[in-house]
Write a protein that holds these residues in place. Structure first.
Motif, PDB file in Angstrom:
ATOM      1  N   GLY A  90      60.765  38.777 -10.444  1.00 21.31           N
ATOM      2  CA  GLY A  90      62.098  38.484  -9.936  1.00 21.31           C
ATOM      3  C   GLY A  90      62.776  37.355 -10.694  1.00 21.31           C
ATOM      4  O   GLY A  90      63.953  37.088 -10.497  1.00 21.31           O
ATOM      5  N   ALA A  91      62.027  36.677 -11.557  1.00 22.19           N
ATOM      6  CA  ALA A  91      62.535  35.580 -12.388  1.00 22.19           C
ATOM      7  C   ALA A  91      61.545  35.366 -13.523  1.00 22.19           C
ATOM      8  O   ALA A  91      60.405  35.827 -13.445  1.00 22.19           O
ATOM      9  N   VAL A  92      61.970  34.647 -14.541  1.00 23.10           N
ATOM     10  CA  VAL A  92      61.059  34.322 -15.635  1.00 23.10           C
ATOM     11  C   VAL A  92      60.192  33.147 -15.201  1.00 23.10           C
ATOM     12  O   VAL A  92      60.715  32.087 -14.837  1.00 23.10           O
ATOM     13  N   PRO A  93      58.868  33.313 -15.198  1.00 23.28           N
ATOM     14  CA  PRO A  93      57.994  32.188 -14.866  1.00 23.28           C
ATOM     15  C   PRO A  93      58.192  31.032 -15.859  1.00 23.28           C
ATOM     16  O   PRO A  93      58.228  31.250 -17.075  1.00 23.28           O
ATOM     17  N   GLU A  94      58.330  29.833 -15.326  1.00 21.46           N
ATOM     18  CA  GLU A  94      58.584  28.670 -16.179  1.00 21.46           C
ATOM     19  C   GLU A  94      57.454  28.428 -17.168  1.00 21.46           C
ATOM     20  O   GLU A  94      57.691  27.965 -18.281  1.00 21.46           O
ATOM     21  N   ASN A  95      56.215  28.743 -16.773  1.00 20.47           N
ATOM     22  CA  ASN A  95      55.110  28.513 -17.704  1.00 20.47           C
ATOM     23  C   ASN A  95      55.216  29.452 -18.911  1.00 20.47           C
ATOM     24  O   ASN A  95      54.882  29.064 -20.026  1.00 20.47           O
ATOM     25  N   VAL A  96      55.685  30.664 -18.718  1.00 21.37           N
ATOM     26  CA  VAL A  96      55.867  31.597 -19.834  1.00 21.37           C
ATOM     27  C   VAL A  96      56.975  31.084 -20.757  1.00 21.37           C
ATOM     28  O   VAL A  96      56.822  31.072 -21.982  1.00 21.37           O
ATOM     29  N   ALA A  97      58.073  30.638 -20.181  1.00 25.51           N
ATOM     30  CA  ALA A  97      59.190  30.126 -20.987  1.00 25.51           C
ATOM     31  C   ALA A  97      58.782  28.881 -21.768  1.00 25.51           C
ATOM     32  O   ALA A  97      59.174  28.717 -22.928  1.00 25.51           O
ATOM     33  N   ALA A  98      57.963  28.026 -21.188  1.00 28.49           N
ATOM     34  CA  ALA A  98      57.501  26.835 -21.909  1.00 28.49           C
ATOM     35  C   ALA A  98      56.546  27.227 -23.037  1.00 28.49           C
ATOM     36  O   ALA A  98      56.633  26.699 -24.148  1.00 28.49           O
ATOM     37  N   LEU A  99      55.646  28.159 -22.757  1.00 30.76           N
ATOM     38  CA  LEU A  99      54.690  28.596 -23.779  1.00 30.76           C
ATOM     39  C   LEU A  99      55.373  29.305 -24.944  1.00 30.76           C
ATOM     40  O   LEU A  99      54.821  29.370 -26.040  1.00 30.76           O
ATOM     41  N   TRP A 100      56.578  29.856 -24.715  1.00 32.83           N
ATOM     42  CA  TRP A 100      57.214  30.663 -25.747  1.00 32.83           C
ATOM     43  C   TRP A 100      57.621  29.851 -26.976  1.00 32.83           C
ATOM     44  O   TRP A 100      58.004  30.410 -28.008  1.00 32.83           O
ATOM     45  N   HIS A 101      57.483  28.529 -26.932  1.00 36.26           N
ATOM     46  CA  HIS A 101      57.693  27.731 -28.143  1.00 36.26           C
ATOM     47  C   HIS A 101      56.657  28.125 -29.195  1.00 36.26           C
ATOM     48  O   HIS A 101      56.875  27.910 -30.388  1.00 36.26           O
ATOM     49  N   SER A 102      55.553  28.675 -28.760  1.00 36.84           N
ATOM     50  CA  SER A 102      54.542  29.245 -29.647  1.00 36.84           C
ATOM     51  C   SER A 102      54.329  30.691 -29.200  1.00 36.84           C
ATOM     52  O   SER A 102      53.460  30.971 -28.371  1.00 36.84           O
ATOM     53  N   PRO A 103      55.122  31.620 -29.722  1.00 42.49           N
ATOM     54  CA  PRO A 103      55.002  33.011 -29.281  1.00 42.49           C
ATOM     55  C   PRO A 103      53.587  33.572 -29.391  1.00 42.49           C
ATOM     56  O   PRO A 103      53.178  34.373 -28.559  1.00 42.49           O
ATOM     57  N   GLU A 104      52.826  33.127 -30.396  1.00 44.57           N
ATOM     58  CA  GLU A 104      51.435  33.603 -30.513  1.00 44.57           C
ATOM     59  C   GLU A 104      50.613  33.182 -29.309  1.00 44.57           C
ATOM     60  O   GLU A 104      49.850  33.975 -28.761  1.00 44.57           O
ATOM     61  N   VAL A 105      50.739  31.938 -28.903  1.00 41.26           N
ATOM     62  CA  VAL A 105      50.007  31.446 -27.732  1.00 41.26           C
ATOM     63  C   VAL A 105      50.491  32.172 -26.480  1.00 41.26           C
ATOM     64  O   VAL A 105      49.690  32.621 -25.657  1.00 41.26           O
ATOM     65  N   ALA A 106      51.809  32.296 -26.330  1.00 41.94           N
ATOM     66  CA  ALA A 106      52.363  32.953 -25.144  1.00 41.94           C
ATOM     67  C   ALA A 106      51.911  34.403 -25.050  1.00 41.94           C
ATOM     68  O   ALA A 106      51.479  34.860 -23.984  1.00 41.94           O
ATOM     69  N   ARG A 107      51.992  35.130 -26.150  1.00 40.32           N
ATOM     70  CA  ARG A 107      51.578  36.548 -26.136  1.00 40.32           C
ATOM     71  C   ARG A 107      50.089  36.682 -25.841  1.00 40.32           C
ATOM     72  O   ARG A 107      49.682  37.552 -25.067  1.00 40.32           O
ATOM     73  N   ALA A 108      49.260  35.831 -26.456  1.00 39.63           N
ATOM     74  CA  ALA A 108      47.814  35.885 -26.212  1.00 39.63           C
ATOM     75  C   ALA A 108      47.514  35.576 -24.750  1.00 39.63           C
ATOM     76  O   ALA A 108      46.676  36.237 -24.119  1.00 39.63           O
TER      77      ALA A 108
END
Length: 192
Positions: free
Chosen positions: A23-41
C-alpha cells in the motif's frame, strides 16, 4: 525518528510492486535503493526466505515479531502485524507477541519458538542444547533448519532497520487490533 539515510527514488516497476504489496513504499527499501545491488539482493533473499515452507508460517511469524520486539524494530512489528492479517493468522495472538511471556494465548510450542528466537537474538546468543533439542524433536530437522535460518535473517533485517532509523509506517493500522507493548525490561537480553 526519520530514516538516517534519505529515501532514494525507485524504478517505477519496483515502486508499483511495493505499493501493490504494502500500500506504500517501505522506507527501508527506499533507503537501501542508494545501492540498488544491496536493495535487490535484500528483496530477493527476503522473497526466498518468505517462500520457505518446512516450518509453520505462524511459528515463523511469531518468531519474527519476538525478534523485532526484542531488538526494538517498530517497522518490523508494524509490517509483521500487517502480514499476519494477510496470511490469515490469528491476530489476537499476533498482537500479544511483545508480551508473550505474560499472555495465555500461546501454545507450549509457540512459546518455545519465541524463547528460541529471543535466545538466538541475545548478544551473545543464549540457545541451549536442551532448548534446541526440544524444538528439533517436535519440529523435525527440515523445519528446525529453516526456523533457525529464518530467525538469523530476521535479525539481519531488524538490526539494519533499527541502525538505519527506520520506524513504523502504519501498515498495521489496517489490522484494527489492539497492539500489546513490550515491558520496559525485556526477558533474556543482555547489554553486551
Amino acid at each position: 525518528m526519520t530514516p538516517r539515510i534519505p529515501k532514494a527514488p525507485l524504478p517505477a516497476e519496483v515502486e508499483e510492486n511495493m505499493v501493490r504489496q504494502f500500500g506504500a513504499v517501505p522506507e527501508n527499501v527506499a533507503a537501501l535503493w542508494h545501492s540498488p545491488e544491496v536493495a535487490r539482493a535484500n528483496l530477493q533473499f527476503g522473497a526466498e526466505v518468505g517462500a520457505w515452507s518446512a516450518a509453520d508460517a505462524s511459528l515463523k511469524s511469531y518468531a519474527h515479531m519476538a525478534v523485532a520486539a526484542q531488538v526494538g524494530c517498530s517497522w518490523c512489528l508494524d509490517v509483521g502485524y500487517f502480514q499476519a492479517q494477510n496470511q490469515k493468522l490469528d491476530l489476537a495472538k499476533a498482537s500479544q507477541v511483545p508480551v508473550w511471556r505474560e499472555s495465555d494465548v500461546f501454545t507450549s510450542l509457540e512459546r518455545d519458538v519465541m524463547a528460541y528466537a529471543e535466545a538466538m537474538t541475545n548478544t551473545p546468543p543464549t540457545v541451549t542444547d536442551a532448548q534446541h533439542a526440544s524444538l528439533l524433536d517436535r519440529l523435525g530437522a527440515p523445519a528446525m533448519v529453516e526456523l533457525t535460518a529464518f530467525i538469523a535473517f530476521v535479525n539481519l533485517a531488524t538490526r539494519a532497520n533499527v541502525a538505519g532509523g527506520v520506524t513504523s509506517q502504519g501498515f498495521s493500522d489496517a489490522c484494527e487490533i489492539p497492539l500489546a507493548t513490550r515491558p520496559a525490561e525485556p526477558h533474556g537480553t543482555s547489554a553486551a
